[in-house]
Scaffold this motif. Structure first.
Motif, PDB file in Angstrom:
ATOM      1  N   ALA A 150       0.810  -1.216   0.000  1.00 34.35           N
ATOM      2  CA  ALA A 150       0.000   0.000   0.000  1.00 34.35           C
ATOM      3  C   ALA A 150       0.845   1.267   0.000  1.00 34.35           C
ATOM      4  O   ALA A 150       0.397   2.317  -0.462  1.00 34.35           O
ATOM      5  N   ILE A 151       2.083   1.192   0.499  1.00 32.54           N
ATOM      6  CA  ILE A 151       2.952   2.374   0.575  1.00 32.54           C
ATOM      7  C   ILE A 151       4.088   2.296  -0.439  1.00 32.54           C
ATOM      8  O   ILE A 151       4.376   3.261  -1.136  1.00 32.54           O
ATOM      9  N   ASP A 165       3.882   5.745  -2.100  1.00 36.48           N
ATOM     10  CA  ASP A 165       2.624   6.479  -2.001  1.00 36.48           C
ATOM     11  C   ASP A 165       2.277   6.525  -0.511  1.00 36.48           C
ATOM     12  O   ASP A 165       1.411   5.792  -0.039  1.00 36.48           O
ATOM     13  N   PRO A 166       3.014   7.375   0.249  1.00 33.38           N
ATOM     14  CA  PRO A 166       2.870   7.365   1.708  1.00 33.38           C
ATOM     15  C   PRO A 166       1.595   8.069   2.164  1.00 33.38           C
ATOM     16  O   PRO A 166       1.115   9.004   1.525  1.00 33.38           O
ATOM     17  N   PRO A 167       1.071   7.617   3.308  1.00 38.94           N
ATOM     18  CA  PRO A 167      -0.061   8.346   3.884  1.00 38.94           C
ATOM     19  C   PRO A 167       0.418   9.716   4.362  1.00 38.94           C
ATOM     20  O   PRO A 167       1.605   9.907   4.632  1.00 38.94           O
ATOM     21  N   GLU A 168      -0.509  10.638   4.477  1.00 37.54           N
ATOM     22  CA  GLU A 168      -0.171  11.992   4.900  1.00 37.54           C
ATOM     23  C   GLU A 168       0.565  11.963   6.238  1.00 37.54           C
ATOM     24  O   GLU A 168       0.189  11.259   7.159  1.00 37.54           O
ATOM     25  N   LEU A 170       3.613  10.766   6.921  1.00 43.05           N
ATOM     26  CA  LEU A 170       4.658   9.760   7.103  1.00 43.05           C
ATOM     27  C   LEU A 170       6.055  10.312   6.841  1.00 43.05           C
ATOM     28  O   LEU A 170       6.993  10.006   7.563  1.00 43.05           O
TER      29      LEU A 170
END
Length: 178
Positions: A150-151, A165-168, A170
């Motif tokens: 997912a990342i 594609d990191p979460p906000e 990170l």
């Protein structure tokens, strides 16, 4: 210089005769920790030392290893946290396209899905919760990124990059507390 791979990490000293409890990071410990095998020990600061295996045995689910250069408990205590590396030559190819040797990932450019470079993969940390990519961020604080699909949406060893594609938040720098 020969490329090396992490095959273990010294967890602690065991007993009084210099045995070391090793967290194994290889699928073939019976080959990597055989009597006479020569490994490189790398300390956190980067200093290295040559280590020759004199014995290895399993005890309570953990590998216990003796090295010629570690004669007693005092010397063994000084090895805590040491990464154990072996030459990468002779490693079997990995058939799964979603699996990689650590040395294949180290040094890859880390970029976002829009192509923005955010750092370089310095090392892979193996923890009970999963693997983490440790990124050097050119003058900024390092970042630890969970190595999950997912990342880390793409790994292209040939192109020398991992795409994130990191979460906000990170990859945000942490502000020091007042």
């Amino acid at each position: 210089m020969t490329e090396q791979v992490v095959v273990g990490r010294v967890a602690k000293a065991h007993g009084i005769r210099g045995e070391l409890a090793v967290d194994v990071r290889t699928d073939s410990p019976e080959e990597r920790f055989v009597e006479g095998a020569v490994l490189t020990g790398r300390a956190r600061g980067g200093a290295t030392t040559r280590l020759t295996v004199t014995a290895a045995r399993w005890h309570s689910g953990r590998l216990l290893v003796r090295f010629e250069e570690v004669p007693d408990r005092t010397a063994a205590e000084a090895q805590r946290g040491l990464l154990l590396l072996a030459d990468a030559h002779g490693l079997p190819p990995i058939d799964d396209p979603d699996e990689f040797y650590d040395h294949e990932l180290e040094g890859l450019r880390a970029e976002l899905t829009d192509g923005t470079t955010v750092g370089t993969v310095r090392e892979i940390v193996h923890s009970p919760g999963g693997e983490l990519l440790v990124l050097d961020r050119e003058g900024r604080s390092e970042a630890m990124v969970p190595f999950v699909q997912a990342i880390v949406v793409e790994v292209d060893v040939q192109a020398g990059k991992v795409v994130l594609d990191p979460p906000e938040g990170l990859l945000e720098d942490v502000e020091p507390s007042p």
